[in-house]
Design an enzyme around this catalytic site. Structure first.
Site, PDB file in Angstrom:
ATOM      1  N   ASP A  83      14.107 -38.973 -37.130  1.00  0.00           N
ATOM      2  CA  ASP A  83      14.637 -37.977 -37.919  1.00  0.00           C
ATOM      3  C   ASP A  83      13.992 -38.082 -39.344  1.00  0.00           C
ATOM      4  O   ASP A  83      13.964 -39.198 -39.849  1.00  0.00           O
ATOM      5  CB  ASP A  83      16.136 -38.108 -38.347  1.00  0.00           C
ATOM      6  CG  ASP A  83      16.868 -37.020 -39.160  1.00  0.00           C
ATOM      7  OD1 ASP A  83      16.158 -35.836 -38.867  1.00  0.00           O
ATOM      8  OD2 ASP A  83      17.623 -37.295 -39.678  1.00  0.00           O
ATOM      9  N   HIS A  84      13.441 -36.972 -39.925  1.00  0.00           N
ATOM     10  CA  HIS A  84      12.652 -37.050 -41.041  1.00  0.00           C
ATOM     11  C   HIS A  84      11.607 -38.070 -41.267  1.00  0.00           C
ATOM     12  O   HIS A  84      11.457 -38.804 -42.274  1.00  0.00           O
ATOM     13  CB  HIS A  84      13.600 -37.145 -42.328  1.00  0.00           C
ATOM     14  CG  HIS A  84      14.672 -35.793 -42.409  1.00  0.00           C
ATOM     15  ND1 HIS A  84      14.081 -34.401 -42.879  1.00  0.00           N
ATOM     16  CD2 HIS A  84      15.870 -35.618 -42.161  1.00  0.00           C
ATOM     17  CE1 HIS A  84      15.155 -33.756 -42.615  1.00  0.00           C
ATOM     18  NE2 HIS A  84      16.180 -34.166 -42.386  1.00  0.00           N
ATOM     19  N   GLY A 186      24.371 -33.216 -46.210  1.00  0.00           N
ATOM     20  CA  GLY A 186      25.657 -33.448 -46.861  1.00  0.00           C
ATOM     21  C   GLY A 186      26.841 -32.696 -46.575  1.00  0.00           C
ATOM     22  O   GLY A 186      26.440 -31.561 -45.753  1.00  0.00           O
ATOM     23  N   HIS A 213      19.187 -28.281 -39.579  1.00  0.00           N
ATOM     24  CA  HIS A 213      19.534 -29.656 -40.060  1.00  0.00           C
ATOM     25  C   HIS A 213      20.740 -29.127 -41.162  1.00  0.00           C
ATOM     26  O   HIS A 213      21.097 -28.298 -41.518  1.00  0.00           O
ATOM     27  CB  HIS A 213      18.281 -29.979 -40.931  1.00  0.00           C
ATOM     28  CG  HIS A 213      17.161 -30.704 -40.348  1.00  0.00           C
ATOM     29  ND1 HIS A 213      17.065 -32.324 -40.427  1.00  0.00           N
ATOM     30  CD2 HIS A 213      16.561 -30.293 -39.287  1.00  0.00           C
ATOM     31  CE1 HIS A 213      16.248 -32.496 -39.577  1.00  0.00           C
ATOM     32  NE2 HIS A 213      15.677 -31.445 -38.823  1.00  0.00           N
TER      33      HIS A 213
HETATM   34  O1  G3H Z   1      18.645 -34.903 -40.717  1.00  0.00           O
HETATM   35  C1  G3H Z   1      19.815 -35.230 -40.356  1.00  0.00           C
HETATM   36  C2  G3H Z   1      20.728 -33.946 -40.729  1.00  0.00           C
HETATM   37  O2  G3H Z   1      20.034 -32.931 -40.944  1.00  0.00           O
HETATM   38  C3  G3H Z   1      22.015 -34.087 -41.188  1.00  0.00           C
HETATM   39  O3  G3H Z   1      22.608 -33.541 -42.320  1.00  0.00           O
HETATM   40  O4  G3H Z   1      24.279 -35.139 -43.004  1.00  0.00           O
HETATM   41  O5  G3H Z   1      24.511 -32.611 -43.373  1.00  0.00           O
HETATM   42  O6  G3H Z   1      24.990 -33.712 -41.360  1.00  0.00           O
HETATM   43  P1  G3H Z   1      24.126 -33.647 -42.570  1.00  0.00           P
HETATM   44 ZN    ZN Z   2      17.907 -33.327 -41.896  1.00  0.00          ZN
END
Ligand code: G3H
Ligand code: ZN
Length: 289
Positions: A83-84, A186, A213
């Site tokens: 992720d990212h 978040g 996301h």
């Molecule tokens: O890449 C991870 C996310 O986009 C998670 O986002 O913390 O708002 O669930 P979130």
């Molecule tokens: Zn994300």
């Protein structure tokens, strides 16, 4: 059981439901995700950020996820995703070690640079027969929200431009596209939203799976509409962190004499499992394993 991510996502697109991509950084979160997937008979994506990899090591976290997926989660399809990914070395290492998919996130760069940085990762990922995700538009976090509230930036300016998204996918040959349509990393209930008309427009122009996301903080109705409008993967991290902390606080208050980490952490693991189960039901992937 670990399966190619294509198998999971293609089925979700045909079935018009979404698959949850849940972030993990340790054993308890991974167990919670796998147990929820088994109980709900659902496919899941288990994902790690670069910082989660740094927390233990790539070998440790990768092997731990594979092990849990092949034991606890052996009856359901599971994919592993980076992720990212922002560091080329980490992305390449994840591809080589056996991840099912990697996210090359050059979304803070200009369009041309984003394309330029994404393309070689796509080529390498495809050489290893795995998927590559890239991102167009900016998904804010806590600091971004402060600027947003102060009027220094406008959400509209950060969101994915549908025509640019089409061009980006054509130029990069990515397999999944992370888009910015109003969500924030978040949980900011009442502030986050999904720009559904924009999402519809992107869906009509982009023919690959779209990734939402910043899923934490959205309402059930927002999720369902986003899925109906073409979202195939939904990323969830904060909801699990919140469940973990809330249960841990209670656990520590209740049993002050207990020092066994397994006993202290069990309520957190159980509550994270409940949270993943809840998301699976909302996303429609229950009984789709
Ligand atoms: O890449 C991870 C996310 O986009 C998670 O986002 O913390 O708002 O669930 P979130
Ligand atoms: Zn994300």
């Amino acid at each position: 059981m670990i399966v190619p991510i294509k198998q999971i996502v293609d089925k979700a697109r045909k079935g018009k439901y979404a698959v949850g991509a849940f972030n993990t950084s340790n054993l308890e979160i991974t167990l919670a995700i796998a147990r929820a997937a088994v109980k709900q008979r659902s496919p899941v994506i288990i994902q790690t950020s670069e910082s989660a990899i740094k927390y233990s090591s790539l070998e440790t976290i990768y092997n731990m996820i594979v092990n849990v997926a092949e034991t606890v989660g052996k009856s359901v399809p599971i994919a592993i995703h980076l992720d990212h990914g922002k560091t080329t070395k980490v992305i390449k290492d994840c591809i080589k070690i056996g991840y099912s998919s990697v996210h090359i996130d050059a979304s803070e760069k200009d369009f041309a640079t984003n394309v330029k940085l994404t393309k070689p990762i796509v080529t390498l990922a495809h050489k290893y027969r795995i998927w590559a995700q890239a991102e167009l538009g900016a998904i804010l976090g806590k600091e971004g929200l402060v600027k947003l509230k102060a009027g220094k930036i406008k959400m509209e300016d950060l969101m994915t431009d549908p025509l640019k998204a089409k061009e980006f996918v054509n130029k990069t040959k990515i397999d999944t596209l992370a888009i910015s349509v109003g969500t924030i990393h978040g949980s900011f209930k009442g502030i986050e939203r999904v720009d559904q008309p924009r999402l519809q427009k992107i869906s009509s122009l982009v023919k690959i799976p779209l990734v939402l996301h910043g899923g934490s903080g959205l309402t059930t109705a927002m999720f369902k509409k986003a899925i109906a409008n073409g979202i195939s993967i939904i990323n969830i991290d904060t909801n699990l962190r919140l469940a973990f902390k809330k249960a841990l606080k209670k656990s520590l208050k209740r049993k002050t004499d207990i020092i066994d980490p397994r006993k202290i952490l069990k309520p957190s693991t159980d509550d994270m499992q409940k949270e993943v189960s809840k998301m699976i039901t909302i996303f429609g992937s229950k009984n789709k394993a």
